[in-house]
Design an enzyme around this catalytic site. Structure first.
Site, PDB file in Angstrom:
ATOM      1  N   HIS A 182       0.836  -1.208   0.000  1.00 31.70           N
ATOM      2  CA  HIS A 182       0.000   0.000   0.000  1.00 31.70           C
ATOM      3  C   HIS A 182       0.867   1.253   0.000  1.00 31.70           C
ATOM      4  CE1 HIS A 182      -3.625   2.355   1.431  1.00 31.70           C
ATOM      5  NE2 HIS A 182      -2.640   3.161   1.796  1.00 31.70           N
ATOM      6  N   GLU A 183       1.831   1.310   0.919  1.00 32.59           N
ATOM      7  CA  GLU A 183       2.684   2.496   1.011  1.00 32.59           C
ATOM      8  C   GLU A 183       3.616   2.620  -0.196  1.00 32.59           C
ATOM      9  OE1 GLU A 183       2.352   4.892   3.099  1.00 32.59           O
ATOM     10  OE2 GLU A 183       0.792   3.866   4.239  1.00 32.59           O
TER      11      GLU A 183
ATOM     12  N   HIS B  21       1.872   4.257  -3.116  1.00 35.31           N
ATOM     13  CA  HIS B  21       1.824   5.719  -3.033  1.00 35.31           C
ATOM     14  C   HIS B  21       3.110   6.328  -3.598  1.00 35.31           C
ATOM     15  CE1 HIS B  21      -1.896   5.958  -0.910  1.00 35.31           C
ATOM     16  NE2 HIS B  21      -1.457   5.486   0.242  1.00 35.31           N
TER      17      HIS B  21
END
Length: 230
Positions: free
Chosen positions: A16-17, A20
């Site tokens: 997820h990170e 980004h």
């Protein structure tokens, strides 16, 4: 049991990170890439409290007390310098939505593994212990990613849904909305514990329909519902 939870949690939060940071880099801001945050190495993203302790305690307590597993946690935020993005306002929305988007893809991936295991049972002999562990990990992987996707799409800063809403609002409203960011985590914790002090509280009422709707695109969703009724 801890490993069955920890592995999907680490993948869900780490990817997820990294998503980004990867999207931000593609859109003109290399800050996260230069700091080594566009990586699947969980050490770069782990917050000991938010990534490990809190999700584990809440998952186990909600499953044992309520019969329905619930996940709440966070990682170290990936730094994004909006001034370096080519179209700062809209690009921030794209950077934000990359995280929940990749969680949905991972949930589909865990579901595909679960479906494939079911297809192979008649062809390959798998030890019961191994089969049970893989199935449980896949089930947890699907749920963790779907709940993280749903949680992060809540339109509240500093969550990803808040970033998207901020990009959609007229600029004066967006500036006023941004002033709520320091209180976002407090609001989330309040929603998690209200009305009776037990998770998932009001937050679960918000997230459950989103997760149930997402099951429409998840392979082996019937098996998941049978093991974890929502």
């Amino acid at each position: 049991m801890v490993a069955l939870i920890a592995i999907p949690v680490l993948f869900a939060i780490t990817v997820h990170e990294a998503a980004h940071g990867w999207v931000a880099n593609r859109l003109g801001d290399p800050t996260a890439a230069l700091l080594g945050r566009v990586t699947f190495n969980p050490i770069k993203h782990i917050d000991p409290v938010g990534t490990v302790a809190v999700p584990l305690v809440i998952y186990l307590s909600s499953k044992s007390l309520l019969g329905v597993p619930f996940l709440f946690g966070w990682a170290k935020p990936v730094p994004v310098d909006w001034r370096r993005l080519r179209n700062p306002r809209w690009d921030m929305a794209l950077v934000a939505i990359a995280g929940p988007g990749v969680n949905l893809l991972m949930a589909i991936g865990w579901g595909l593994v679960l479906y494939s295991m079911g297809q192979m049972l008649g062809l390959i002999e798998v030890p019961a212990a191994v089969l049970g562990a893989v199935v449980q990990m896949c089930l947890i992987g699907v749920l963790i990613n779907l709940f993280l996707m749903a949680l992060n799409m809540i339109p509240l800063l500093p969550l990803d849904g808040g970033r998207v809403l901020s990009a959609l609002l007229p600029r004066p409203l967006a500036r006023g909305f941004a002033r709520l960011e320091p209180y976002g985590l407090i609001i989330l914790i309040a929603l998690l514990l209200l009305p009776n002090g037990q998770p998932p509280g009001l937050l679960g009422i918000v997230l459950r329909p989103i997760v149930q709707a997402a099951f429409a695109v998840i392979p082996a969703s019937d098996l998941i519902r049978a093991n974890f009724p929502l």
